[in-house]
Design an enzyme around this catalytic site. Structure first.
Site, PDB file in Angstrom:
ATOM      1  N   ASP A  64      -2.590  12.277   7.516  1.00 40.85           N
ATOM      2  CA  ASP A  64      -2.233  11.455   6.355  1.00 40.85           C
ATOM      3  C   ASP A  64      -0.843  11.865   5.853  1.00 40.85           C
ATOM      4  OD1 ASP A  64      -4.714  10.215   6.340  1.00 40.85           O
ATOM      5  OD2 ASP A  64      -5.500  11.342   4.625  1.00 40.85           O
TER       6      ASP A  64
ATOM      7  N   THR B 102      -3.799  -1.899   5.243  1.00 37.68           N
ATOM      8  CA  THR B 102      -3.499  -2.608   4.003  1.00 37.68           C
ATOM      9  C   THR B 102      -4.670  -3.517   3.637  1.00 37.68           C
ATOM     10  OG1 THR B 102      -1.950  -4.119   2.881  1.00 37.68           O
ATOM     11  CG2 THR B 102      -2.285  -4.503   5.226  1.00 37.68           C
ATOM     12  N   HIS B 103      -4.776  -3.804   2.325  1.00 37.58           N
ATOM     13  CA  HIS B 103      -5.746  -4.810   1.863  1.00 37.58           C
ATOM     14  C   HIS B 103      -5.007  -6.032   1.359  1.00 37.58           C
ATOM     15  CE1 HIS B 103      -6.922  -0.644   0.887  1.00 37.58           C
ATOM     16  NE2 HIS B 103      -8.006  -0.975   1.551  1.00 37.58           N
TER      17      HIS B 103
ATOM     18  N   ARG C  82      -0.255   5.121  11.646  1.00 37.16           N
ATOM     19  CA  ARG C  82      -0.877   4.287  10.615  1.00 37.16           C
ATOM     20  C   ARG C  82       0.267   3.920   9.670  1.00 37.16           C
ATOM     21  NH1 ARG C  82      -4.389   7.520   6.872  1.00 37.16           N
ATOM     22  NH2 ARG C  82      -6.049   7.276   8.417  1.00 37.16           N
TER      23      ARG C  82
ATOM     24  N   ARG D 146      -7.508   5.556  -6.434  1.00 39.14           N
ATOM     25  CA  ARG D 146      -8.108   4.264  -6.073  1.00 39.14           C
ATOM     26  C   ARG D 146      -8.325   3.397  -7.311  1.00 39.14           C
ATOM     27  NH1 ARG D 146      -6.996   6.237  -1.900  1.00 39.14           N
ATOM     28  NH2 ARG D 146      -5.265   4.884  -2.337  1.00 39.14           N
TER      29      ARG D 146
ATOM     30  N   LYS E 193      -5.369  15.911   5.493  1.00 39.76           N
ATOM     31  CA  LYS E 193      -4.220  16.038   4.586  1.00 39.76           C
ATOM     32  C   LYS E 193      -3.673  17.454   4.721  1.00 39.76           C
ATOM     33  CE  LYS E 193      -4.908  12.692   0.930  1.00 39.76           C
ATOM     34  NZ  LYS E 193      -5.674  11.821   1.830  1.00 39.76           N
TER      35      LYS E 193
HETATM   36  P1  FDA Z   1      -2.031  -3.606  -2.759  1.00 37.17           P
HETATM   37  O1  FDA Z   1      -2.131  -2.339  -3.547  1.00 37.17           O
HETATM   38  O2  FDA Z   1      -1.021  -4.615  -3.161  1.00 37.17           O
HETATM   39  O3  FDA Z   1      -3.473  -4.240  -2.721  1.00 37.17           O
HETATM   40  C1  FDA Z   1      -3.694  -5.533  -2.179  1.00 37.17           C
HETATM   41  C2  FDA Z   1      -4.985  -6.057  -2.771  1.00 37.17           C
HETATM   42  O4  FDA Z   1      -6.091  -5.239  -2.319  1.00 37.17           O
HETATM   43  C3  FDA Z   1      -5.042  -5.958  -4.293  1.00 37.17           C
HETATM   44  O5  FDA Z   1      -4.464  -7.090  -4.887  1.00 37.17           O
HETATM   45  C4  FDA Z   1      -6.535  -5.884  -4.526  1.00 37.17           C
HETATM   46  O6  FDA Z   1      -7.109  -7.167  -4.449  1.00 37.17           O
HETATM   47  C5  FDA Z   1      -7.015  -5.064  -3.377  1.00 37.17           C
HETATM   48  N1  FDA Z   1      -7.103  -3.623  -3.689  1.00 37.17           N
HETATM   49  C6  FDA Z   1      -6.259  -2.643  -3.314  1.00 37.17           C
HETATM   50  N2  FDA Z   1      -6.691  -1.439  -3.738  1.00 37.17           N
HETATM   51  C7  FDA Z   1      -7.850  -1.675  -4.391  1.00 37.17           C
HETATM   52  C8  FDA Z   1      -8.800  -0.824  -5.047  1.00 37.17           C
HETATM   53  N3  FDA Z   1      -8.640   0.490  -5.111  1.00 37.17           N
HETATM   54  N4  FDA Z   1      -9.890  -1.393  -5.595  1.00 37.17           N
HETATM   55  C9  FDA Z   1     -10.096  -2.750  -5.520  1.00 37.17           C
HETATM   56  N5  FDA Z   1      -9.229  -3.600  -4.912  1.00 37.17           N
HETATM   57  C10 FDA Z   1      -8.129  -3.068  -4.361  1.00 37.17           C
HETATM   58  N6  FDA Z   1      -1.347   6.085   1.209  1.00 37.17           N
HETATM   59  C11 FDA Z   1      -0.549   7.172   1.374  1.00 37.17           C
HETATM   60  O7  FDA Z   1       0.381   7.363   0.601  1.00 37.17           O
HETATM   61  N7  FDA Z   1      -0.808   8.039   2.405  1.00 37.17           N
HETATM   62  C12 FDA Z   1      -1.810   7.852   3.299  1.00 37.17           C
HETATM   63  O8  FDA Z   1      -1.978   8.653   4.218  1.00 37.17           O
HETATM   64  C13 FDA Z   1      -2.644   6.709   3.132  1.00 37.17           C
HETATM   65  N8  FDA Z   1      -3.673   6.458   3.972  1.00 37.17           N
HETATM   66  C14 FDA Z   1      -4.331   5.245   3.901  1.00 37.17           C
HETATM   67  C15 FDA Z   1      -5.297   4.902   4.842  1.00 37.17           C
HETATM   68  C16 FDA Z   1      -5.869   3.635   4.847  1.00 37.17           C
HETATM   69  C17 FDA Z   1      -6.878   3.287   5.898  1.00 37.17           C
HETATM   70  C18 FDA Z   1      -5.481   2.691   3.861  1.00 37.17           C
HETATM   71  C19 FDA Z   1      -6.023   1.305   3.865  1.00 37.17           C
HETATM   72  C20 FDA Z   1      -4.597   3.047   2.883  1.00 37.17           C
HETATM   73  C21 FDA Z   1      -4.016   4.316   2.869  1.00 37.17           C
HETATM   74  N9  FDA Z   1      -3.121   4.699   1.886  1.00 37.17           N
HETATM   75  C22 FDA Z   1      -2.367   5.845   2.063  1.00 37.17           C
HETATM   76  C23 FDA Z   1      -3.047   3.937   0.619  1.00 37.17           C
HETATM   77  C24 FDA Z   1      -1.957   2.882   0.670  1.00 37.17           C
HETATM   78  O9  FDA Z   1      -0.701   3.492   0.672  1.00 37.17           O
HETATM   79  C25 FDA Z   1      -2.049   1.947  -0.545  1.00 37.17           C
HETATM   80  O10 FDA Z   1      -1.911   2.673  -1.696  1.00 37.17           O
HETATM   81  C26 FDA Z   1      -3.331   1.150  -0.621  1.00 37.17           C
HETATM   82  O11 FDA Z   1      -3.753   0.744   0.637  1.00 37.17           O
HETATM   83  C27 FDA Z   1      -3.109  -0.094  -1.476  1.00 37.17           C
HETATM   84  O12 FDA Z   1      -2.092  -0.868  -0.922  1.00 37.17           O
HETATM   85  P2  FDA Z   1      -2.344  -2.280  -0.211  1.00 37.17           P
HETATM   86  O13 FDA Z   1      -1.489  -2.331   0.995  1.00 37.17           O
HETATM   87  O14 FDA Z   1      -3.774  -2.476   0.012  1.00 37.17           O
HETATM   88  O15 FDA Z   1      -1.715  -3.317  -1.226  1.00 37.17           O
END
Ligand code: FDA
Length: 299
Positions: free
Chosen positions: A125, A217-218, A175, A280, A91
């Site tokens: 990041d 993404t998750h 990413r 988180r 970062k």
């Molecule tokens: P979403 O938030 O909609 O989550 C989808 C589903 O995943 C949820 O419904 C839940 O089931 C599950 N879930 C998600 N987060 C959870 C948690 N904390 N605990 C339990 N369940 C959870 N952001 C950024 O601004 N700068 C960056 O450099 C990065 N780097 C980064 C690296 C990697 C490897 C990942 C996976 C993510 C990031 N992020 C990030 C964070 C990203 O922007 C985002 O906030 C999270 O990944 C959550 O978004 P989703 O796409 O998972 O969707």
């Protein structure tokens, strides 16, 4: 974030740090580098690769930025020594971007140079919007000299498609994530569907220009859509990987792994775990249950 989560997370923020740590530890490897090495070894033994992250952000002293740089050197050395399958995420505000861009560039260049010698890779990041342009500038400058450095772009930012366009000559290793910081609606999409839509547009555009993409993404919907894109494009495996955060949706992570796709887990560690863990917890739809269960256990 729904309003119950917001309320609970603001309650969590007034709890003593020692109590918050009980909820937070699910998302971090621990406070020491050895904790992180142990986790990466376990992941590697399952065929999952990693990216290590030294927790910390928004430092205010040059000496703190230099200490982060030195810790990044230790991480790269320990990856090499233990033959871990891991790269390093950094970062830029932990490396002085909020003090002086040129100073930050010098430290990042040193880290990327060391990684190059060790045949490793550095992922930059993306933080909140005051740092978006400066982060891209540091990336561009380093990318002209080194090929072992990649950038993160956020699908919620309205500028992202333009950024992909203006960076295309560099064919960045990306990413792509949704984005986690709270941004004004003038510059960021707010709705779940519009963020998803922009995510898929950005993913397709990155692939169109031939970039390698870490699909971070998750979100099951986005992962299913990514599977379709991969199949429609007949995308070779050396053009993409999936990425998830440590402690989040392990079942989905294991499924992607068993489907034969490369998956990388972001493994943060260190003393400065608080702001990362709060972010988180805000995203965890089950945070209410965790908080309730933990309080119940204490009583
Ligand atoms: P979403 O938030 O909609 O989550 C989808 C589903 O995943 C949820 O419904 C839940 O089931 C599950 N879930 C998600 N987060 C959870 C948690 N904390 N605990 C339990 N369940 C959870 N952001 C950024 O601004 N700068 C960056 O450099 C990065 N780097 C980064 C690296 C990697 C490897 C990942 C996976 C993510 C990031 N992020 C990030 C964070 C990203 O922007 C985002 O906030 C999270 O990944 C959550 O978004 P989703 O796409 O998972 O969707």
């Amino acid at each position: 974030m729904n309003s119950i989560n917001k309320l609970i997370v603001s309650t969590v923020k007034i709890l003593p740090k020692s109590v918050v740590f009980l909820f937070a530890k699910k998302y971090i490897a621990g406070t020491t580098l050895q904790n992180a090495v142990d986790i990466v070894k376990k992941l590697n033994s399952k065929g999952i690769v990693a990216t290590l992250d030294v927790l910390g952000e928004a430092i205010t002293q040059n000496s703190d930025a230099e200490a982060t740089r030195d810790e990044c050197f230790r991480v790269l050395d320990i990856i090499e020594k233990n033959k871990l399958d891991s790269n390093l995420s950094i970062k830029l505000t932990s490396l002085g971007l909020n003090i002086d861009e040129e100073f930050c560039y010098t430290l990042v260049r040193q880290i990327v140079e060391k990684a190059k010698i060790l045949n490793n890779f550095i992922r930059i990041d993306m933080e909140d919007s005051p740092f978006t342009s400066a982060t891209i500038e540091v990336y561009k400058k380093i990318r002209t000299e080194f090929d072992n450095v990649g950038l993160v772009l956020q699908a919620y930012m309205k500028r992202t498609l333009n950024d992909i366009e203006s960076l295309k000559e560099l064919k960045p290793n990306y990413r792509l994530c949704k984005g986690i910081y709270i941004e004004p609606e003038e510059i960021a999409y707010k709705g779940k569907e519009e963020v998803r839509e922009n995510y898929l547009k950005a993913l397709n555009k990155m692939l169109d220009i031939g970039s390698y993409v870490g699909i971070a993404t998750h979100d099951k919907y986005l992962i299913d859509e990514a599977y379709k894109i991969i199949s429609e494009r007949n995308l070779p495996k050396d053009k993409f990987e999936f990425q998830m955060l440590y402690g989040v949706t392990q079942k989905l992570r294991d499924k992607i792994n068993s489907d034969g796709y490369k998956i990388r887990v972001y493994v943060p560690y260190g003393e400065h775990w608080y702001p990362y863990s709060i972010r988180r917890m805000q995203e965890n739809p089950q945070v209410a249950r965790y908080v309730f269960n933990s309080i119940f256990k204490f009583n």
